[in-house]
Scaffold this motif. Structure first.
Motif, PDB file in Angstrom:
ATOM      1  N   LEU A 116     -61.412 -73.751 -61.705  1.00  0.00           N
ATOM      2  CA  LEU A 116     -61.729 -73.833 -60.204  1.00  0.00           C
ATOM      3  C   LEU A 116     -63.274 -73.430 -60.036  1.00  0.00           C
ATOM      4  CD1 LEU A 116     -58.656 -71.764 -58.963  1.00  0.00           C
ATOM      5  CD2 LEU A 116     -59.285 -74.113 -58.202  1.00  0.00           C
ATOM      6  N   THR A 117     -63.878 -72.511 -60.932  1.00  0.00           N
ATOM      7  CA  THR A 117     -65.173 -71.975 -60.775  1.00  0.00           C
ATOM      8  C   THR A 117     -66.210 -73.259 -61.031  1.00  0.00           C
ATOM      9  OG1 THR A 117     -64.675 -69.944 -61.239  1.00  0.00           O
ATOM     10  CG2 THR A 117     -66.959 -70.448 -61.623  1.00  0.00           C
ATOM     11  N   LEU A 166     -59.798 -84.708 -69.325  1.00  0.00           N
ATOM     12  CA  LEU A 166     -60.918 -83.783 -69.886  1.00  0.00           C
ATOM     13  C   LEU A 166     -59.833 -82.790 -70.452  1.00  0.00           C
ATOM     14  CD1 LEU A 166     -64.435 -83.128 -69.124  1.00  0.00           C
ATOM     15  CD2 LEU A 166     -63.052 -81.440 -69.777  1.00  0.00           C
ATOM     16  N   PRO A 181     -63.698 -84.762 -53.967  1.00  0.00           N
ATOM     17  CA  PRO A 181     -62.774 -85.806 -55.242  1.00  0.00           C
ATOM     18  C   PRO A 181     -62.843 -87.165 -55.175  1.00  0.00           C
ATOM     19  CG  PRO A 181     -61.706 -83.899 -53.826  1.00  0.00           C
ATOM     20  CD  PRO A 181     -62.839 -84.060 -53.295  1.00  0.00           C
ATOM     21  N   ARG A 197     -69.974 -77.854 -55.592  1.00  0.00           N
ATOM     22  CA  ARG A 197     -68.559 -78.608 -55.260  1.00  0.00           C
ATOM     23  C   ARG A 197     -69.005 -79.998 -55.048  1.00  0.00           C
ATOM     24  NH1 ARG A 197     -66.636 -75.145 -57.460  1.00  0.00           N
ATOM     25  NH2 ARG A 197     -65.218 -73.382 -56.645  1.00  0.00           N
ATOM     26  N   ILE A 198     -68.069 -81.016 -55.404  1.00  0.00           N
ATOM     27  CA  ILE A 198     -68.394 -82.221 -55.067  1.00  0.00           C
ATOM     28  C   ILE A 198     -66.933 -82.827 -54.629  1.00  0.00           C
ATOM     29  CG2 ILE A 198     -70.145 -82.815 -56.803  1.00  0.00           C
ATOM     30  CD1 ILE A 198     -67.413 -84.234 -58.315  1.00  0.00           C
ATOM     31  N   PHE A 253     -71.282 -71.883 -56.122  1.00  0.00           N
ATOM     32  CA  PHE A 253     -70.646 -72.929 -57.223  1.00  0.00           C
ATOM     33  C   PHE A 253     -70.984 -74.122 -56.590  1.00  0.00           C
ATOM     34  CE2 PHE A 253     -67.705 -68.890 -57.606  1.00  0.00           C
ATOM     35  CZ  PHE A 253     -68.327 -68.878 -58.974  1.00  0.00           C
ATOM     36  N   VAL A 292     -67.002 -81.557 -66.155  1.00  0.00           N
ATOM     37  CA  VAL A 292     -65.994 -82.249 -65.500  1.00  0.00           C
ATOM     38  C   VAL A 292     -66.516 -82.447 -64.245  1.00  0.00           C
ATOM     39  CG1 VAL A 292     -64.864 -79.925 -64.823  1.00  0.00           C
ATOM     40  CG2 VAL A 292     -63.508 -81.960 -64.678  1.00  0.00           C
ATOM     41  N   ARG A 293     -67.377 -81.958 -63.423  1.00  0.00           N
ATOM     42  CA  ARG A 293     -67.600 -82.030 -62.288  1.00  0.00           C
ATOM     43  C   ARG A 293     -68.711 -83.014 -62.297  1.00  0.00           C
ATOM     44  NH1 ARG A 293     -70.497 -77.441 -60.995  1.00  0.00           N
ATOM     45  NH2 ARG A 293     -72.350 -78.411 -61.771  1.00  0.00           N
ATOM     46  N   GLN A 308     -59.863 -78.902 -54.247  1.00  0.00           N
ATOM     47  CA  GLN A 308     -59.679 -78.631 -55.383  1.00  0.00           C
ATOM     48  C   GLN A 308     -57.824 -78.568 -55.543  1.00  0.00           C
ATOM     49  OE1 GLN A 308     -62.150 -75.432 -56.403  1.00  0.00           O
ATOM     50  NE2 GLN A 308     -62.673 -76.641 -57.951  1.00  0.00           N
ATOM     51  N   ASN A 319     -61.659 -81.073 -59.665  1.00  0.00           N
ATOM     52  CA  ASN A 319     -60.962 -81.269 -58.226  1.00  0.00           C
ATOM     53  C   ASN A 319     -59.555 -81.517 -58.762  1.00  0.00           C
ATOM     54  OD1 ASN A 319     -63.093 -81.012 -56.418  1.00  0.00           O
ATOM     55  ND2 ASN A 319     -63.800 -82.913 -57.201  1.00  0.00           N
TER      56      ASN A 319
END
Lengths: 78, 348
Positions: A24-25, B345, B217, B214-215, B212, A2-3, A73, A29
């Protein structure tokens, strides 16, 4: 997944699944909590019409999520 | 008492052949084959390599349950005190096979196991908590060093020598913390660490925090009425018969399926092949995982512009993070090229 889709395409991705901590892990977002692990976007116990209604509501919420500006998120519970 | 060691290697290191022999099922040979010979010479008097178990990498990946059971049985017949698998370097399937067999042997036979891998091998992330994975280089050019480190650790374990921290012993941390009395107290150590940090000197934390990615949004969709939306799922929904042979777990691929002429997923056209959840409901109505029916309904009502012509699906269970990231990057690039505006998704 997804990311990386969101990152490489530069478009919003909303994930619908049941285990919110995992979403979340992995860095989703925009998050919509699903119904159950084996049927995240449906509820067969409610019969054919009920199942479709549940699915419609979740997808409408997902469409709201992709139209909503977010800074971090965000879990869309309603 | 001489201790007994069994080695596990793939078809390539057994000298049977490369990819064209990757389908060979598990087999056992007495004594040493391939790298096991070097393991024996490094172990010297400490232990004897009583047998070598061999399996093709593709066979293992494609028949995970059977291959694992058969390898554990073959290894068990040698009555070993320790298993040495690989080393697998950066070979993904081999790494997963080595890690999987080591974990299963340690769990089922109750003996320690050691393998070796390069840090980016997906097997490291999957199996480092369950077995000893010695750090190696990325290719068999590092065989000598890898076998030296594996054998040294093997001797320590067989002799019952207490092990130091994973970093000192040269294997990937297993996520185990051991209590011991430090000569200096926590306050002093923390201040020392801070001073080193301020001075720009190297320091190592005593408590790793998980990292972890992160990007930020992405910007929201501005004009839903004209937006193209794509469906993606890790729920294992594929055309009946799984034409692309996507794995039921530990997937290394995804499928791209044209749904432009479909309004509904039914047990006649699609099915779930996911190995990580009860598929009863998904097989009765695949829309409960991959919601094509309602998306089509909303498209027709004009809620949004267009449903993208293809769906992307894989199975998200035991899937290596590196693979999942690659799927995401490839899918993302394609969606960008095709002018898709947003993705829904679904995951199980």
């Amino acid at each position: 997944m997804v990311r990386e889709i969101e990152n490489s395409a530069g478009i919003p991705v909303v994930q619908i699944a049941t285990i919110v901590p995992i979403m979340l892990t992995v860095g989703a977002n925009r998050i919509v909590p699903g119904v159950a692990i084996p049927h995240p976007v449906g509820d067969p116990s409610r019969g054919a019409e009920g199942d479709r209604a549940v699915r419609r509501e979740l997808l409408e919420r997902a469409l709201r999520a992709i139209q909503t500006p977010v800074e971090e998120q965000t879990i869309f519970t309603s | 008492m001489t201790r007994r060691v069994v080695c596990y290697i793939n078809q390539f290191f057994a000298g049977m052949g490369g990819e064209e022999q990757a389908h060979v099922p598990p087999s056992a040979r007495p004594g040493t084959v391939g790298p096991a010979m070097q393991v024996q010479s490094l172990l010297g008097e400490e232990a004897v390599v009583v047998g070598t178990v061999i399996c093709g990498d593709s066979y293992f990946g494609e028949h995970l349950e059977e291959a694992r059971a058969e390898c554990v049985r073959l290894i068990g017949e040698f009555k070993p005190d320790l298993l040495v698998a690989g080393p697998a370097f950066n070979a993904g399937r081999y790494g997963v096979a080595c890690g999987d067999i080591c974990s299963a042997v340690t769990e089922k036979l109750g003996i320690p196991s050691i393998t070796g891998m390069y840090r980016e091998n997906p097997g490291v992330e999957l199996y480092s908590p369950k077995t000893f994975i010695v750090k190696t280089s990325d290719s068999a050019r590092g065989m000598k060093d890898a076998l030296g480190a594996i054998s040294a650790l093997a001797v320590k374990i067989l002799k019952g020598t207490p092990l130091g921290a994973a970093e000192d012993e040269g294997y990937f941390p297993r996520g185990i913390r051991k209590n011991f009395f430090h000569e200096t107290n926590g306050a002093k150590r923390a201040v020392d660490m801070l001073l080193r940090k301020l001075a720009g000197k190297p320091f190592s934390t005593e408590y790793e925090m998980p990292v972890f990615k992160r990007i930020p949004p992405a910007e929201p969709v501005k004009d839903l009425k004209n937006a193209t939306i794509a469906l993606v799922s890790s729920g294992g929904i594929v055309p009946r018969g799984n034409p692309d042979h996507i794995r039921v777990s530990s997937a290394e691929s995804y499928g791209v399926y044209d749904i432009s002429s479909l309004d509904d997923l039914t047990p006649e056209n699609f099915e779930s092949i996911h190995g990580g959840y009860d598929r009863v409901w998904a097989n009765e109505d695949p829309d409960t995982v991959l919601p094509l029916d309602i998306m089509r309904e909303m498209e027709r009502e004009g809620v949004f512009g267009k449903l993208y012509d293809n769906v992307f699906t894989t199975t998200g269970t035991g899937t290596a993070v590196a693979h999942a990231e690659r799927f995401g990057q490839e899918i993302g690039e394609r969606l960008k090229k095709d002018g898709v505006d947003a993705v829904i998704l679904t995951s199980t």
